[in-house]
Design an enzyme around this catalytic site. Structure first.
Site, short mmCIF file in Angstrom:
data_model
loop_
_atom_site.label_atom_id
_atom_site.label_comp_id
_atom_site.label_asym_id
_atom_site.label_seq_id
_atom_site.Cartn_x
_atom_site.Cartn_y
_atom_site.Cartn_z
N HIS A 84 -11.14 -8.68 0.51
CA HIS A 84 -11.81 -7.72 1.41
C HIS A 84 -11.10 -7.80 2.74
O HIS A 84 -10.76 -8.89 3.18
CB HIS A 84 -13.27 -8.11 1.69
N CYS A 134 -17.76 -2.68 -1.08
CA CYS A 134 -17.06 -3.46 -2.09
C CYS A 134 -17.58 -3.25 -3.53
O CYS A 134 -16.76 -3.10 -4.45
CB CYS A 134 -17.00 -4.94 -1.73
N LYS A 179 -13.66 -16.62 4.53
CA LYS A 179 -13.09 -15.50 5.29
C LYS A 179 -12.41 -15.95 6.56
O LYS A 179 -12.73 -17.00 7.12
CB LYS A 179 -14.17 -14.46 5.60
N GLN A 224 -16.77 1.09 8.65
CA GLN A 224 -15.68 0.12 8.81
C GLN A 224 -14.37 0.77 8.37
O GLN A 224 -14.38 1.68 7.56
CB GLN A 224 -15.93 -1.11 7.93
#
Length: 505
Positions: free
Chosen positions: A373, A196, A327, A243
């Site tokens: 994200h 990020c 999240k 990821q």
RNA sequence: GCUGGCGUAGCUCAACGGGUAGAGCAGCUGAUUUGUAAUCAGCAGGUUGCGGGUUCGAGUCCCAUCGCCAGCUCCA
């Protein structure tokens, strides 16, 4: 028993922790004591009335646990056991546990030659050729969806000056868990633990118009985190991972649509893989958060709303959000029943400000973009671990390392078998040929154990008629109908292109 | 990182209270040429995780270290 009586009772027994425990019981709740022989226990209960109600039991585990779950507290010894009303039930339970262990990805990974984890680098998998097929197959699949969902793939450096992580706020919190290197003149560098900050940096390089938004940067780079040794577990928790990561920069009023798009893409991926999530949570503002409370609250509401629109039941993980924002966590359970987060989507209420990100709005004024994200598979390592256990290594045809194996019956069929394998290979099918001088039953057994979905048996008849006798791992056993080679290849190629899970009728 | 348990051949496991490390599978060689889940025979394979110590003698006992497993803590 009253609180005071209980305090005196356990105090006299020297059970200081139980006395302390009394303070955790809220006013008005009953304080109950259960007794058995000489043993008196503070417990909400209920207990069994008599021990003869337990037909069979077995102590299974023992492990330490911090008092009240706090690392700074002393550690207690915890003993785990399991009890049933009959010995048969206990044995059935233990057999079931043993069966679960057979699906453990650490075992399957070795059996199917997917990966190797070595003391030479704890927590960092060595991918073997077959594991690499799965790893690349998953990335290729996600990548293939990026045009449809508007993502642009980027690649940012593996090693960066730590200034970047100081800006993002990660350095302060996670410095000890990062691999730090020294560059020229004592310059401090870090192997990146996440993408990020790099994506924020990319966004900040030039001016952006509101017309460009949303900008969706995707990246599959490997990430390294120096996780504490005791937390490492096979591929589920590693120090080296990748990821299917992406960061979305958009106007604040585009957040909802982006969240909806995330759930749409996630559902498409899960369907193609034959899985679905049953445990979805919103992780809320933690202690030590950064940003403004009202931003947190709005973001949390947005996440809750998006889950609802997507039609999933939702839970809350109180105070378990990231330091930069709340999240959504989509959890799946491993063979031991432990939950692990795979897909996640997070609203960042901190980094756009920290990096001073701006876009030019319709009003010709600078505005701060919203930032999201998200990862769908999550960590590829963890995804592979869970997926291996969900499928027991029985991957969909499009993903399986070896899709087909040619099994010649006798030596005189070898030449035809090898030419056949070459034809399948030329069509892009991952095929092997078992040319050993073994009996057909033996070759079939081995192919079954390797979980190869399609076996192509060839003998006199097939060679004569230029056909193959298919044997599907999940289809009818025992050959009955030989089929024409080109037709089979065409249908396989078609099934692979469509990423069909079941190929055989 | 913490607590407990465990490290023997590529894998799964043996080896009495300390007395020359064994087997199955896998591997290699040969025979066999096979029609839907294991053909037969032979050979090879280990500094018992690594390092110290006790002992006439250590896979076995002690210390240290590395790793693995379970749980705890942590998880950007």
């Amino acid at each position: 028993m009253t609180r005071e009586a209980a305090r005196e009772f356990f105090g006299n027994l020297g059970e200081e922790l139980k006395v302390s425990r009394l303070d955790d019981i809220p006013d008005g709740e009953e304080i109950s004591i259960f007794s058995h022989g000489q043993f008196d226990d503070l417990c909400r209960g209920p207990h069994v009335q008599r021990t003869d109600q337990i037909g069979a039991f077995k102590l299974t585990e023992s492990a330490g646990a911090y008092w009240r779950g706090d690392e700074s507290n002393p550690m207690l010894q915890r003993i785990y056991g399991t009890a049933f009303s009959s010995k048969q039930e206990l044995e059935a339970h233990l057999a079931q546990l043993e069966e679960a262990r057979q699906r453990d990805h650490r075992r399957v990974g070795v059996d199917l030659e997917l990966f190797h984890i070595d003391p030479i680098s704890p927590g960092s998998p060595f991918y073997l050729p077959k594991g690499m097929v799965v790893y690349n197959g998953l990335i290729d699949f996600i990548r293939s969806l990026y045009p449809k969902y508007g993502y642009a793939e980027v690649m940012t450096p593996q090693i960066l000056r730590t200034d970047l992580f100081k800006t993002s706020g990660h350095y302060e919190l996670f410095k000890d868990d990062m691999f730090i290197l020294e560059g020229d003149d004592g310059e401090e560098l870090a192997v990146k633990p996440m993408n990020c900050p790099g994506h924020c940096h990319l966004f900040s390089l030039r001016k952006h118009s509101y017309r460009e938004l949303p900008i969706r940067y995707a990246e599959f780079s490997r990430l390294h985190r120096n996780e504490r040794s005791g937390t490492l577990t096979g591929l589920s928790r590693v120090r080296s991972m990748a990821q299917d990561d992406a960061h979305i920069f958009c106007q604040p009023d585009q957040v909802e649509a982006e969240l909806d798009s995330f759930f749409e893409m996630t559902r498409e991926v899960w369907e193609a893989l034959g899985i679905d999530c049953t445990e979805m949570s919103v992780a809320t503002r933690p202690d030590g958060f950064v940003g403004e409370v009202e931003d947190w609250d709005r973001a949390t509401e947005q996440l809750l709303g998006a889950i609802e629109r997507a039609g999933y039941p939702r839970q809350t993980k109180l105070g378990e959000g990231a330091f930069y924002g709340p999240k959504v966590e989509c959890d799946f359970r491993d063979v031991m029943g432990r939950p692990w987060t795979l897909a996640t989507v997070q609203i960042d209420v901190s980094m756009p400000a920290r990096f001073g990100l701006r876009y030019v709005g319709q009003d010709d004024q600078p505005h701060q973009p919203a930032m999201i994200h998200r990862a769908i598979l999550g960590s590829l390592e963890r995804f592979m671990a869970l997926y291996i256990e969900m499928t027991a290594g029985d991957f969909p045809f499009w993903l399986v390392p070896v899709q087909a194996i040619v099994l010649p019956i006798g030596e005189r069929h070898l030449d035809y078998a090898q030419r056949l394998a070459a034809r399948f290979g030329a069509a892009g099918i991952r095929v092997e040929c078992d040319d050993r001088s073994e009996k057909l039953g033996f070759k079939i057994r081995e192919a079954e154990l390797k979980k190869i979905p399609l076996m192509l048996v060839v003998g006199d008849q097939e060679q004569e008629n230029k056909t193959v006798m298919p044997r599907w791992r999940h289809g009818k056993k025992g050959g009955d109908e030989a089929i024409e080679v080109d037709a089979l290849i065409a249908s396989l190629v078609e099934g692979i292109r469509e990423r069909r899970i079941q190929m055989q009728r």
